[in-house]
Design an enzyme around this catalytic site. Sequence first.
Site, PDB file in Angstrom:
ATOM      1  CE  LYS A   1     -13.022 -56.452  50.530  1.00  0.00           C
ATOM      2  NZ  LYS A   1     -12.392 -57.759  50.837  1.00  0.00           N
TER       3      LYS A   1
ATOM      4  CB  SER B   1     -11.557 -57.399  54.581  1.00  0.00           C
ATOM      5  OG  SER B   1     -11.433 -58.033  53.324  1.00  0.00           O
TER       6      SER B   1
ATOM      7  CB  SER C   1     -11.746 -61.118  53.016  1.00  0.00           C
ATOM      8  OG  SER C   1     -10.806 -60.701  53.976  1.00  0.00           O
TER       9      SER C   1
END
Lengths: 101, 535, 477
Positions: B79, B154, B178
């Site tokens: 990420k 996210s 997330s």
Amino acid sequence: MKDANRNELTIEEAGRVAALARLKLSDAELEAARFELARVLGHFRQLETVDTSSVEPVFNPQDSVNKLREDTAIEGLEREQLMSLTEYVKDGCLTVPRTVD
Amino acid sequence: MDLLKQTAGGVGLLLADRKISSVELTADILKMTEERDEVLGCLITVDKANAMKQAQAADDLLADVGTGSLLTGVPMVVKDNISTAGIRTTCGSRMLEKYIPPYSASVYSRLQKIGAVMTGKSNLDEFAMGSTCETSALRLTRNPWDHKRVPGGSSGGSAAAVAGGLAWYALGSDTGGSIRQPAGYCGLTGLKPTYGAVSRYGLIAYASSLDQIGPMAQDAADCALVFSAAAGPDKRDSTCVQDVSGSLRAGLDKLNRDVEIVLSGGSVDKISLKGLKIAVPAVWREHALQPEIADVLEKTIKKLETAGAICSECDLPLLDESIPAYYLIASAEASGNLSRYDGVQYGSRTQAADVSDLADFYSRTRAEYLGPEVKRRIMLGTFALSSGYYDAWYLKAQRVRRLIKDYYQSLLADYDYILGPITPATAPEIGTSLEDPLTMYLSDIYTVAANLTGLPALALPCGFDKNNLPIGLQLTGRAYQDADLLRTGMAWQRETDYHLRVQQIRQLGPAEGNTNLFAGGGNEKIHQSLTGVAL
Amino acid sequence: MTYETVIGLEVHVELSTASKIFCGCPVTYGQEPNTKCCPVCTGLPGALPVLNKNVVEYALRTCLAVNCEISRITRFDRKNYFYPDLPKAYQISQLYQPIGRNGWLDIEVNGTKRRVRIHELHMEEDAGKLMHDPWEDQTLVDYNRCGVPLLEIVSEPDLRSAEEALTYLEQLRGILQFIGVSDCRMEEGSLRADVNVSVRPAGSNEFGTRTEMKNMNSFKAIGRAIEKESLRQIELLNEGGRVIQETRRWDENKDASFPMRSKEDAHDYRYFPDPDLTAVHVSEDWIDQVRRELPELPADRRKRYIGELGLSDYEAQIVTGHPVISGLFEDVYDLTKLAKDTASWIMGEYLQLLKDKNCGPENLSLSAEDLAAVVSMTAEGKVNRVTARKVLAAVIEDGVKPQTYIEQHGLAMVSDASLLEDTVRRVLAENPQSIEDYKNGKKKAAGFLVGQAMRALGGKADPQLLGSIINRQLSEA
């Protein structure tokens, strides 16, 4: 506790928050921000119904203490590494708009 | 590519047995990435040179018998809020569009040591603030199951990369759901570890007391391998547990060995649902869940019971209040954490010619390069901390957090796990969520408690809706017993095959113009066969 | 109307730990800009603070030395504000649970004792340095100082004059140096004070409106600024004006203070507990351990010197003024057991040497053994004081041992009575006029004769013995 029992958020208050947060907002943006913030806070007021007298706040779910390190000096970053993060550099220093008299 | 059907552990075995090489595998996956990512939009940065270098290093490690792990040489993505030295780390923000960190996050260094191969940095909601990946200022990520839909957020880029066949596992971060929510939207397994199990050093902070890095993969066994490699004490993170007794490590090592046995075709007794005490909060049945999700949950409970688990209804007070508590705390911490983006030392800087003074310089820089959702949360957090409001909003939220934490703790004294949905609905269509922030916030209702309490929570596939979109379930476990939680996830996946469906998605890839890979009668057969477990 | 000046001081002191408060970067001074930095102290995205144990130890030491109550649970808070010397845009400090509270320090000015209360003592990180770029209209930023550990010691408004404020500061500085937490070099900024000044009609119990002058780093400037600021406020009030609460900047060259441009959102720092740091629990055992290791404080030492060693208040004050001087006195006294003589040498020759060389006590290399030898020789009458001074100079300049120097230069004092008798006899014979003068009441003539005899003996005569021989021979003449 100032104004906490009020749903409304004035445009001045919203402006003060934006200034504190260093966000330049146009009048329209500020009005939108005021509206959204007021709406969210209006909903969030449900917290008031929870009795939290004599409840200690949690600042971190991990409650261990005394995470300390020994006082030993080690090498950090090379100046070049630090200065390579921006193009605004002079004489090994960062540069910003004039702030000191 | 046939190997896309494999899990990370499966590919790892092939690599360890030298049946394939990481260099070839990585080259293939980079080619695949090139073909697919234009449509899927999973990655903000692809670093081929780095990936090939790491693949070579992995092959070297594997050649040296016994020094690799099951993840050595297996391509993955990270990420883009996890710092990678020398590789751009943007947080999905125009503010950090050109930021190349001079140091690596501890978790990335740990993975590098075992020969991980990172092909790229995955998209996310800007600074991890969002539930759809749509607040990213740099890319639009599509859900590989249905390109009209969001992958969740996210960690949406991470989820889409694994579901879309660009990686075998991904690192995500979870502040309010997330990891779990995009895992749920994309038919994956994802773990939000116990707060403090994985070092946050180098994770670009959204909310420091809630953020935690965790694995996303096709199944719980893969998550166990990744989590085991990622977790561990770090002297650079004061909030990372020391694990003085070594119990967290011991549990993970044991789990790791069991995963290897299972992957090699052996069987392990301890992977079972028998006798587990599972709490099912009644309040979820009263909630406005998408009907199929409610349905699937009821079936899940029955299935768990059939497998020998004991499910009991329980109360869950303060569920609604967890949302304001979470958003006030997260935004307050974020308002501080994101103040450093001021254009001075790194990141973007206003180019306006008429900057009047320092305050103007800051305000323009931040207004120009931070996105609307980030600004919204900074405003909320700044307000909650400002003079006169601190007690009523910020401290109040932290006190409610205590009540929630205490309640979960008491519940977990009687039960092994708490079961629940991940989201009120399956993945929404792109462009339908951002208009109403409040509604978006409210959709985090099932996931934020794990962050407020610091408890580990695992997202597992458990069914599909009428559009054949994946539905996930969430198990919340006891602090630092992440290994047990993952073991239970493996047991669930031994009883079911919902987690296998994503293999098809990974293999199919994003056909041109595809909007729903399973739409229409043609694919119904796959659906039937994959979910053919008697319920 | 007569006014009373009310002063409160916030003293910031940089701790002399090896590394910074939250990272391993070395604590140094005067390095090239931005060369002592890392991701933590420059607030790079994702970097996290880890507290230096010694900072807590130093803070505990200071708490004990200034009589603070120690918080058993202490935390760090973030103080949020935007400024280019603060890379995270927040300073990690302590607001809600500082490590120390309710301390005090006794000071004495012109024979009047006053107890100055200490409101609180807390730990925090220092900010970087800003410099004006003289060539372009911009500011240069150096982060080397970011993260250097600071203690902030906040007094109550208990001081009533510049003299009291300076005495308090001197005393505080002495303590901080004694307990080894800081070198307190004001010229390097390792001791700085924010000075709050207000005035009120004499006898009033209410405080007037105060102004603040920040970051003052010389005693002279602080004293002057307090005097000028209280005068300014008094004049303002006398003219019917009123004092505005504001921050002012002291300009040493202009000998005046000027209002600083106020920030529009001043003082909403939105403090909240730093979630990146865990709480510090201070156990009774920890405090006991720090207490056991605490050196004797200057005030206690002074008391002992006066009571047990027979020094005067003044002497005791001087020899405990600096930890190096005090250590030297202790060691020399241990070797010689001559308290008064040792004090006399330190206050005389030693301080003069520092002044001549324009250096601090820590920079003058003089061992206690050598000074003790000089003090003893003089006291025992082996050399006279003038000669001893030469010996001391040689010890410092050339690093020779006092005994060696005296032997090599034949400087041992002449105490041979018969040699002195002969010499005096000869000198008297050569100066009959002086004898005449002496007999006529000009006692000064004796001094002249002593000088002549001393010169004849190369300056090495035991002055007391020589004096008594001359007096006797004169009276016999």
